[in-house]
Design an enzyme around this catalytic site. Structure first.
Site, PDB file in Angstrom:
ATOM      1  N   GLY A 107       0.812  -1.226   0.000  1.00  0.00           N
ATOM      2  CA  GLY A 107       0.000   0.000   0.000  1.00  0.00           C
ATOM      3  C   GLY A 107       0.834   1.260   0.000  1.00  0.00           C
ATOM      4  O   GLY A 107       2.056   1.230   0.121  1.00  0.00           O
ATOM      5  N   ARG A 110       3.815   6.053   1.914  1.00  0.00           N
ATOM      6  CA  ARG A 110       4.233   7.454   2.032  1.00  0.00           C
ATOM      7  C   ARG A 110       3.687   8.318   0.901  1.00  0.00           C
ATOM      8  O   ARG A 110       4.009   9.500   0.826  1.00  0.00           O
ATOM      9  CB  ARG A 110       5.755   7.545   2.044  1.00  0.00           C
ATOM     10  CG  ARG A 110       6.407   6.905   0.838  1.00  0.00           C
ATOM     11  CD  ARG A 110       7.856   7.250   0.838  1.00  0.00           C
ATOM     12  NE  ARG A 110       8.605   6.394  -0.076  1.00  0.00           N
ATOM     13  CZ  ARG A 110       9.886   6.556  -0.304  1.00  0.00           C
ATOM     14  NH1 ARG A 110      10.538   7.517   0.302  1.00  0.00           N
ATOM     15  NH2 ARG A 110      10.517   5.762  -1.124  1.00  0.00           N
ATOM     16  N   ASP A 277       4.152  -4.491  -7.226  1.00  0.00           N
ATOM     17  CA  ASP A 277       3.540  -3.271  -6.690  1.00  0.00           C
ATOM     18  C   ASP A 277       4.078  -2.037  -7.397  1.00  0.00           C
ATOM     19  O   ASP A 277       3.546  -0.944  -7.211  1.00  0.00           O
ATOM     20  CB  ASP A 277       3.784  -3.158  -5.173  1.00  0.00           C
ATOM     21  CG  ASP A 277       5.244  -3.282  -4.806  1.00  0.00           C
ATOM     22  OD1 ASP A 277       5.872  -4.277  -5.210  1.00  0.00           O
ATOM     23  OD2 ASP A 277       5.777  -2.386  -4.123  1.00  0.00           O
ATOM     24  N   ASP A 287       7.127   4.613  -9.942  1.00  0.00           N
ATOM     25  CA  ASP A 287       7.953   4.403  -8.746  1.00  0.00           C
ATOM     26  C   ASP A 287       9.437   4.414  -9.060  1.00  0.00           C
ATOM     27  O   ASP A 287      10.112   3.376  -9.086  1.00  0.00           O
ATOM     28  CB  ASP A 287       7.560   3.109  -8.017  1.00  0.00           C
ATOM     29  CG  ASP A 287       6.389   3.351  -7.072  1.00  0.00           C
ATOM     30  OD1 ASP A 287       5.784   4.433  -7.154  1.00  0.00           O
ATOM     31  OD2 ASP A 287       6.080   2.472  -6.257  1.00  0.00           O
TER      32      ASP A 287
HETATM   33  P1  AMP Z   1       9.079   0.644  -3.020  1.00  0.00           P
HETATM   34  O1  AMP Z   1       9.855  -0.616  -3.215  1.00  0.00           O
HETATM   35  O2  AMP Z   1       9.909   1.864  -2.791  1.00  0.00           O
HETATM   36  O3  AMP Z   1       8.121   0.850  -4.134  1.00  0.00           O
HETATM   37  O4  AMP Z   1       8.244   0.523  -1.682  1.00  0.00           O
HETATM   38  C1  AMP Z   1       7.654  -0.673  -1.228  1.00  0.00           C
HETATM   39  C2  AMP Z   1       6.660  -0.371  -0.146  1.00  0.00           C
HETATM   40  O5  AMP Z   1       7.272   0.302   0.942  1.00  0.00           O
HETATM   41  C3  AMP Z   1       5.500   0.506  -0.570  1.00  0.00           C
HETATM   42  O6  AMP Z   1       4.366   0.036   0.081  1.00  0.00           O
HETATM   43  C4  AMP Z   1       5.901   1.865  -0.062  1.00  0.00           C
HETATM   44  O7  AMP Z   1       4.794   2.698   0.173  1.00  0.00           O
HETATM   45  C5  AMP Z   1       6.601   1.518   1.229  1.00  0.00           C
HETATM   46  N1  AMP Z   1       7.579   2.540   1.633  1.00  0.00           N
HETATM   47  C6  AMP Z   1       8.756   2.834   1.056  1.00  0.00           C
HETATM   48  N2  AMP Z   1       9.379   3.821   1.708  1.00  0.00           N
HETATM   49  C7  AMP Z   1       8.567   4.185   2.736  1.00  0.00           C
HETATM   50  C8  AMP Z   1       8.643   5.148   3.804  1.00  0.00           C
HETATM   51  N3  AMP Z   1       9.692   5.960   3.941  1.00  0.00           N
HETATM   52  N4  AMP Z   1       7.615   5.224   4.646  1.00  0.00           N
HETATM   53  C9  AMP Z   1       6.556   4.413   4.551  1.00  0.00           C
HETATM   54  N5  AMP Z   1       6.429   3.487   3.593  1.00  0.00           N
HETATM   55  C10 AMP Z   1       7.417   3.361   2.693  1.00  0.00           C
HETATM   56 MG    MG Z   2       6.570   1.214  -4.832  1.00  0.00          MG
END
Ligand code: AMP
Ligand code: MG
Length: 532
Positions: A107, A110, A277, A287
């Site tokens: 989900g 951030r 995702d 992303d």
């Molecule tokens: P990503 O691989 O960067 O696309 O992130 C994977 C998951 O981690 C997603 O659900 C993002 O929303 C969550 N996420 C990444 N960085 C943060 C953060 N600093 N705070 C909260 N959730 C994060």
């Molecule tokens: Mg992501």
């Protein structure tokens, strides 16, 4: 500038995603599972001193938005400190396969969507703040983003757009005035860094994982509602949803994904984290994390240190990883179409569409009229580029000048090709590693002589297909380091040339230069992690 523009704090937001889908209204930001819902209502958490660092003028014009001053109500909206009338901010629920394993609910941890704006042409665009504070999906993280990763998303997504690569866009980059603590390489060295927020923009940010989570938890009504929402708003040409329409919708997702990846492979973009995702249901590059641009052409290259062992998401893997991700999406869509048997032939269409799009783009880069007899020439190129450690951007750009010139003046051939090899590779002058590419160039020039178009016309067409400017890893890193000290000049210059990447910008020749040796090992340039 367009005529009737409005400041974003006065803009009329619509909320079709929030209004047409089921939302969780519990005002509880603690990390939790949110079964039964597509999203949670959340408000961004205010930051200390929001100030505008960068702005995308033509995207803003298209959305009918005025450029805001450095501080004030508009920038407060872009930082999440203020809401425009009618806004219903939400964080979306989705799941995903990360590095090949099912990770359950992820989900928007951030990212917070503010709602949708109508562009001047009537199309609808979701505006999302990345780094706007915690949501129920933040798991153990803080909901924030650092300046370095925000600069990278801001510059690269817009650069990709101007290269005609399907992508989400970026409207603004705002500094928050708050510090965010990150351990950049997960090496036990957490440090405070400046925080930032990008307002990113796309017709929708729905992902493959948005469907996967619903099937995984058996929420089949929700699955159908989300599919119907996406088809209604983003694939209206397919008609009213039915099992047959779900199939043609999936075919279109496969087609768009194939086209997107074919573009990546012809510009030298490595996404770095192709988890499901991070796959857009609209076939957009989404992303921007530990992505990178090829320096020496290398199918095994990835910038993502988290993936150094497996190299699952290396450059040369991207076409097949996209297919694997589509297979995971297909599994999630089985309840809508009845059986997997119907989806398999559609999945099988991916490879052909990928290959034909890749070839079409490559023919254009080479200035050749497509012909089946040329396929061996096309297939031999990647190995030759790899052996010579060619810089893809410099090679194709140089070829755009050299090849048509040879049609006019063949006598210079040896020297011209030699010069090209030296200017566009990372191997030493005269290196035996150049031999396969030298031979390839000989065959290519012979083939080019069969073209009937005038050399000048071939050159013009090649220069429109082969950018001079891409977001080189070391330049992004230099722009970040300068921005961290308050100097935005390199960021601004990069934004400027990347807006018209096929044009010459004689005053910015340095922004098209080969990677200097020092940058080949520099953290942040050559290597990145998911810490952002
Ligand atoms: P990503 O691989 O960067 O696309 O992130 C994977 C998951 O981690 C997603 O659900 C993002 O929303 C969550 N996420 C990444 N960085 C943060 C953060 N600093 N705070 C909260 N959730 C994060
Ligand atoms: Mg992501």
């Amino acid at each position: 500038m367009s005529h009737s523009t409005v400041s974003i704090d006065q803009a009329s937001f619509r909320n079709s995603f929030a209004e047409e889908l089921r939302g969780d209204t519990a005002a509880d930001l603690r990390p939790r599972q949110v079964p039964g819902y597509h999203y949670s209502h959340v408000s961004p958490t205010p930051v200390r001193d929001p100030h505008l660092l960068a702005w995308s003028e033509e995207l803003a014009d298209f959305l009918g938005l005025t450029r805001p001053p450095e501080r004030g109500p508009a920038v407060e909206v872009l930082a999440g400190n203020r809401q425009a009338p009618g806004m219903q901010p939400v964080a979306a629920r989705y799941g995903g396969h990360q590095f090949g394993s099912w990770a359950g609910q992820l989900g928007d941890g951030r990212a917070i969507s503010l709602g949708e704006l109508m562009a001047l042409d009537g199309s609808s665009w979701e505006v999302q703040l990345k780094g706007a504070g915690p949501t129920p999906y933040s798991r153990r993280a803080d909901g924030r983003a650092v300046l370095r990763s925000s600069v990278r998303e801001f510059l690269c997504s817009e650069a990709m757009y101007h290269l005609s690569v399907p992508t989400t866009r970026a409207l603004s980059l705002v500094g928050t005035g708050d510090e965010v603590v990150r351990d950049m390489f997960y090496s036990g060295n957490p440090l405070p860094e400046p925080g930032a927020i990008v307002a990113r923009v796309a017709p929708s940010f729905v992902r493959f994982g948005s469907f996967q989570i619903l099937t995984a938890t058996g929420e089949i009504d929700n699955l159908r509602e989300l599919a119907d929402y996406v088809i209604r708003h983003h694939y209206p040409e397919l008609g009213a949803p039915s099992p047959a329409v779900y199939l043609s919708w999936f075919a279109e997702i496969c087609r768009r994904t194939a086209v997107m990846v074919a573009h990546w492979q012809t510009v030298g973009f490595v996404h770095g984290v192709m988890n499901t995702d991070n796959m857009s249901i609209l076939g957009l590059t989404i992303d921007y994390g530990p992505y990178g641009w090829l320096e020496p052409y290398d199918p095994d290259w990835t910038p993502n240190t988290t993936d150094f062992g497996q190299r699952r998401y290396a450059f040369g893997q991207q076409p097949r990883v996209a297919l694997w991700n589509l297979m995971m999406l297909a599994q999630a869509l089985v309840p809508l179409v009845g059986s997997a048997d119907e989806l398999t032939p559609v999945l099988n269409s991916y490879a052909g569409i990928y290959t034909s799009t890749y070839r079409t783009l490559l023919f254009r880069k080479l200035g050749l009229t497509p012909h089946p007899d040329d396929l061996p020439l096309l297939s031999a190129l990647p190995d030759a580029l790899t052996a010579a450690e060619a810089d893809m951007t410099l090679f194709f750009r140089g070829l755009s000048y050299v090849a048509p010139m040879l049609l006019e003046n063949g006598a210079m051939e040896e020297q011209a090709l030699q010069d090209l090899l030296e200017a566009a590779t990372y191997t030493a002058p005269g290196s035996p590693a150049h031999e396969p590419l030298r031979q390839w160039l000989g065959q290519y020039v012979a083939r080019l002589r069969q073209e009937t178009a005038a050399p000048a016309a071939i050159r013009e067409q090649m220069l429109r297909a082969n950018p001079k400017y891409v977001l080189r890893n070391y330049l992004a890193q230099q722009a970040i380091e300068a921005a961290e000290t308050g100097d935005l000049s390199l960021l601004n210059n990069l934004q400027h040339v990347l807006r018209t990447p096929y044009d010459e910008h004689p005053e910015h020749e340095d922004l098209a230069a080969k990677r200097p040796e020092w940058a080949s090992t520099k953290p942040g340039s050559a290597t990145l992690s998911c810490s952002s």
